[in-house]
Design a protein around this motif. Structure first.
Motif, PDB file in Angstrom:
ATOM      1  N   UNK A  50       8.292  11.760  -3.199  1.00 32.55           N
ATOM      2  CA  UNK A  50       8.412  12.179  -4.853  1.00 32.55           C
ATOM      3  C   UNK A  50       8.274  13.861  -4.935  1.00 32.55           C
ATOM      4  N   UNK A  51       8.681  14.155  -5.860  1.00 32.37           N
ATOM      5  CA  UNK A  51       8.895  15.585  -5.974  1.00 32.37           C
ATOM      6  C   UNK A  51       7.444  16.340  -5.907  1.00 32.37           C
ATOM      7  N   UNK A  52       6.336  15.522  -6.207  1.00 29.00           N
ATOM      8  CA  UNK A  52       4.989  16.196  -6.088  1.00 29.00           C
ATOM      9  C   UNK A  52       4.528  16.311  -4.685  1.00 29.00           C
ATOM     10  N   UNK A  53       5.067  15.851  -3.642  1.00 27.58           N
ATOM     11  CA  UNK A  53       4.763  15.917  -2.432  1.00 27.58           C
ATOM     12  C   UNK A  53       5.968  16.484  -1.437  1.00 27.58           C
ATOM     13  N   UNK A  72       7.950   9.531 -15.541  1.00 26.38           N
ATOM     14  CA  UNK A  72       9.527   9.507 -15.639  1.00 26.38           C
ATOM     15  C   UNK A  72      10.114   9.679 -14.263  1.00 26.38           C
ATOM     16  N   UNK A  73       9.577   9.724 -13.291  1.00 25.79           N
ATOM     17  CA  UNK A  73      10.484   9.877 -11.869  1.00 25.79           C
ATOM     18  C   UNK A  73      10.936   8.591 -11.526  1.00 25.79           C
ATOM     19  N   UNK A  74      11.893   8.798 -10.690  1.00 25.71           N
ATOM     20  CA  UNK A  74      12.517   7.501  -9.789  1.00 25.71           C
ATOM     21  C   UNK A  74      12.137   7.491  -8.487  1.00 25.71           C
ATOM     22  N   UNK A  75      11.426   6.514  -8.016  1.00 24.30           N
ATOM     23  CA  UNK A  75      11.123   6.359  -6.566  1.00 24.30           C
ATOM     24  C   UNK A  75      12.396   5.778  -6.011  1.00 24.30           C
ATOM     25  N   UNK A  76      13.106   6.428  -5.059  1.00 23.57           N
ATOM     26  CA  UNK A  76      14.252   5.739  -4.558  1.00 23.57           C
ATOM     27  C   UNK A  76      13.996   5.557  -3.091  1.00 23.57           C
ATOM     28  N   UNK A 128       0.906  -1.103   0.024  1.00 24.66           N
ATOM     29  CA  UNK A 128      -0.096   0.036  -0.089  1.00 24.66           C
ATOM     30  C   UNK A 128       0.854   1.277  -0.102  1.00 24.66           C
ATOM     31  N   UNK A 129       1.985   1.277   0.664  1.00 25.56           N
ATOM     32  CA  UNK A 129       2.757   2.431   0.993  1.00 25.56           C
ATOM     33  C   UNK A 129       3.587   2.760  -0.514  1.00 25.56           C
ATOM     34  N   UNK A 130       4.102   1.618  -1.194  1.00 24.14           N
ATOM     35  CA  UNK A 130       4.653   1.867  -2.473  1.00 24.14           C
ATOM     36  C   UNK A 130       3.624   2.146  -3.496  1.00 24.14           C
ATOM     37  N   UNK A 131       2.437   1.404  -3.507  1.00 25.62           N
ATOM     38  CA  UNK A 131       1.338   1.649  -4.536  1.00 25.62           C
ATOM     39  C   UNK A 131       0.886   3.316  -4.587  1.00 25.62           C
ATOM     40  N   UNK A 132       0.888   4.022  -3.122  1.00 19.23           N
ATOM     41  CA  UNK A 132       0.397   5.114  -3.027  1.00 19.23           C
ATOM     42  C   UNK A 132       1.559   5.996  -3.292  1.00 19.23           C
ATOM     43  N   UNK A 133       2.924   5.877  -3.223  1.00 19.88           N
ATOM     44  CA  UNK A 133       3.697   6.813  -3.697  1.00 19.88           C
ATOM     45  C   UNK A 133       3.956   6.894  -5.196  1.00 19.88           C
ATOM     46  N   UNK A 134       3.772   5.459  -5.984  1.00 16.44           N
ATOM     47  CA  UNK A 134       3.782   5.399  -7.454  1.00 16.44           C
ATOM     48  C   UNK A 134       2.738   6.109  -7.936  1.00 16.44           C
ATOM     49  N   UNK A 135       1.346   6.195  -7.219  1.00 13.46           N
ATOM     50  CA  UNK A 135       0.248   7.026  -7.821  1.00 13.46           C
ATOM     51  C   UNK A 135       0.612   8.430  -7.888  1.00 13.46           C
ATOM     52  N   UNK A 140      -6.487  15.337   0.125  1.00 16.71           N
ATOM     53  CA  UNK A 140      -5.428  16.104  -0.120  1.00 16.71           C
ATOM     54  C   UNK A 140      -4.793  15.228  -1.401  1.00 16.71           C
ATOM     55  N   UNK A 141      -4.450  16.023  -2.322  1.00 14.74           N
ATOM     56  CA  UNK A 141      -3.560  15.614  -3.543  1.00 14.74           C
ATOM     57  C   UNK A 141      -2.564  16.566  -3.868  1.00 14.74           C
ATOM     58  N   UNK A 142      -1.711  16.369  -4.763  1.00 20.68           N
ATOM     59  CA  UNK A 142      -0.593  17.376  -5.000  1.00 20.68           C
ATOM     60  C   UNK A 142      -1.079  18.536  -5.875  1.00 20.68           C
ATOM     61  N   UNK A 143      -2.230  18.480  -6.401  1.00 19.92           N
ATOM     62  CA  UNK A 143      -2.735  19.596  -7.134  1.00 19.92           C
ATOM     63  C   UNK A 143      -3.524  20.359  -6.349  1.00 19.92           C
ATOM     64  N   UNK A 144      -3.788  19.978  -5.130  1.00 18.76           N
ATOM     65  CA  UNK A 144      -4.557  20.887  -3.932  1.00 18.76           C
ATOM     66  C   UNK A 144      -5.867  20.627  -4.144  1.00 18.76           C
ATOM     67  N   UNK A 145      -6.401  19.828  -4.781  1.00 17.63           N
ATOM     68  CA  UNK A 145      -7.867  19.303  -4.782  1.00 17.63           C
ATOM     69  C   UNK A 145      -8.114  17.802  -4.427  1.00 17.63           C
TER      70      UNK A 145
END
Length: 549
Positions: free
Chosen positions: A473-476, A449-453, A437-444, A489-494
């Motif tokens: 991730x850069x979005x959060x 083109x990002x790299x999840x490290x 669940x943690x990895x799936x949420x962060x991938x979403x 919450x979402x990175x776009x603010x909505x």
């Protein structure tokens, strides 16, 4: 600089946000030095950009420039935004008296209520507000407090009312999943915290103005009631009154046993019943509002006789049962069609049934997560689990299972190992769910083109905890922990529209499962770290015993 910004038409949402921030900052700092043409074009550009800029970004901009807001046209633009944005600007903006007087006629009643709550404005501004009349603000003062100092007026606290003001229809109804998450949180918090010694209040009195907004109350905390309106029905569990009161208000009729829902302290919050009579000016016959008394509902007035339906764990379990039952029926019939148990079926029809079976399995997994979240708040760990699992092997398996999602999202996942071995105290199923669940949420929420490290770390073989660290991730990257744990919450603010379960729900589910196992989820500035109890020393002892035998 400003001419360069105005020449470039924003191509996407990100460019619109950048242009909004730049124009707001320039006008706040140098607005009085710009030419009239540049000012007119800049304000027009902001008005055009506003629908494409998320409300959270506009709130952040208002917060950043409010104390430096000395340019009246920019303050006026923000003052006519939604209440949550305008309140931030109007609480801290600093203008000359002449600018405030020119601004007042163009502001809304809610904006003027914010100004009425300030104590640092020029005296002429307060005279102008008084001359507009108490009905011209959303939180008018009671007649008994008309002679009090401005500091007393501030007790009306307009800011919370601005936050709860009605939003546009597209944003006012959260997703059912988010609403369920909030109910689960409320249930867990009431179970985990001891009840306060202060008994719930039994009754209170209140008055409204001609617009239906409550402006005087006695018997409960002012902040819980002041600013609510009986003229409009509240929906979705929001504080307010029901349609009975709204209908009677339109007819200026007597209100009998209408329903009211309040938020606040335990003594004030919950469901109330109120009755009210309209009153009119004896001299002119003009309608002046309602005078009402409220009480706690009787047991026979509550649905099914339950005194607090939203705090009951049974209601959550019942909801999950009602979701699971039809889902099992749909999945069962789809499997019958897919397996051709009742006879031959065309390939197209069979393919459709197989798709339904797959979708039903995904929804079943979501329901299981909801049920786990409802249970986990009451779980207590008295002793570490005796089961030992290889967390390193589970991470490898989860990485393999996420290969299709990673390819679809165009995201790379790289989790290195530091130290070892990686044996932990927990159940295999819980560890798979937490890590998956943690990895799936962060991938979403990662950009294409990002790299999840990440790193799977054990500091030493005798350390108490294993750690799975995932870089944000850069979005959060700059989101606060409170925002990340918010189901809306979402990175776009909505509020997320596409994702079935939000990032906030997933992170809290992981944290709940981890705490039930004796671990936790830490949200740091740079990374999210899942801590799980280590079993390395016990595993080593077992290996040595086997070698000795």
């Amino acid at each position: 600089m400003i001419a360069t910004i105005l020449r470039q038409a924003p191509a996407d949402r990100r460019a619109s946000i950048i242009a909004w921030r730049q124009l707001s900052d320039i006008l706040a700092q140098r607005g009085n030095q710009l030419s009239d043409d540049d000012i007119r074009r800049s304000l027009h550009a902001l008005a055009v950009l506003r629908p494409r800029v998320p409300e959270s970004v506009r709130r952040d901009c208002a917060r950043a420039i409010a104390r430096h807001g000395r340019f009246a046209p920019l303050v006026a633009l923000y003052a006519n935004d939604v209440p949550a944005v305008s309140a931030i600007m109007l609480r801290d903006a600093r203008l000359a008296e002449a600018d405030w007087l020119a601004l007042l006629p163009a502001t809304s009643a809610m904006a003027r209520s914010v100004l009425a709550g300030r104590s640092d404005l020029p005296h002429g501004v307060y005279r102008a507000l008084a001359s507009l009349g108490s009905a011209s603000v959303a939180l008018p003062q009671p007649e008994t407090a008309a002679q009090q100092e401005p500091e007393v007026v501030a007790q009306a606290e307009p800011a919370p009312v601005a936050e709860t003001a009605p939003e546009p229809a597209a944003e006012s109804h959260p997703s059912q999943i988010s609403e369920l998450v909030r109910r689960i949180d409320k249930y867990q918090s009431t179970r985990a915290q001891p009840s306060p010694s202060r008994a719930p209040r039994a009754a209170f009195l209140f008055e409204t103005g001609p617009d239906g907004v409550i402006h005087w109350v006695e018997g409960v905390t002012r902040g819980a009631v002041i600013g609510l309106s009986i003229a409009e029905a509240a929906f979705g569990g929001e504080p307010g009154t029901d349609g009975v009161a709204a209908g009677a208000f339109r007819q200026r009729a007597e209100i009998i046993n209408a329903r009211m829902l309040l938020e606040g302290t335990a003594a004030d919050a919950g469901e109330w019943r109120f009755s009210a009579l309209p009153w009119f000016d004896p001299a002119t016959g003009q309608f002046r509002g309602y005078r009402a008394s409220a009480r706690r509902p009787h047991r026979n007035e509550m649905p099914y006789g339950r005194p607090a339906p939203e705090d009951s764990g049974d209601s959550i379990r019942q909801l999950i049962h009602e979701l699971r039952s039809p889902l099992n029926a749909i999945s069962g019939f789809a499997q019958i069609i897919s397996g051709q148990m009742f006879g031959p079926v065309s390939s197209g029809y069979r393919s459709m049934a197989e798709t339904i079976v797959g979708d039903a399995a995904s929804v079943q997994s979501i329901i299981d997560d909801l049920e786990t979240a409802a249970r986990s708040g009451t779980a207590r760990v008295d002793a570490p689990s005796e089961e030992v699992v290889d967390i390193g092997a589970i991470v490898t398996q989860v990485e393999s299972e996420l290969a299709a999602l990673l390819a679809d999202q165009r995201v790379d996942l790289s989790i290195s190992r530091v130290g070892g071995p990686f044996f932990g105290h927990s159940s295999d199923a819980d560890v798979r769910r937490m890590i998956g669940r943690l990895l799936t949420a962060l991938v979403d929420v990662s950009e294409p083109g990002a790299i999840l490290v990440g790193q799977l770390v054990t500091e030493s073989r005798h350390d108490d905890m294993l750690q799975l660290r995932i870089v944000r991730p850069a979005t959060i990257r700059f989101a606060t922990s409170a925002e990340l744990l918010d189901p809306g919450f979402s990175p776009e603010g909505e509020a997320p529209g596409a994702a079935v379960l939000s990032l906030g729900f997933s992170l809290r589910l992981v944290d709940s499962l981890a705490r039930a196992s004796g671990g936790r989820l830490d949200i740091g500035h740079n990374a999210l770290t899942l801590h799980l109890p280590s079993a390395n020393s016990k595993a080593d002892a077992g290996l040595e015993a086997q070698q000795g035998e």
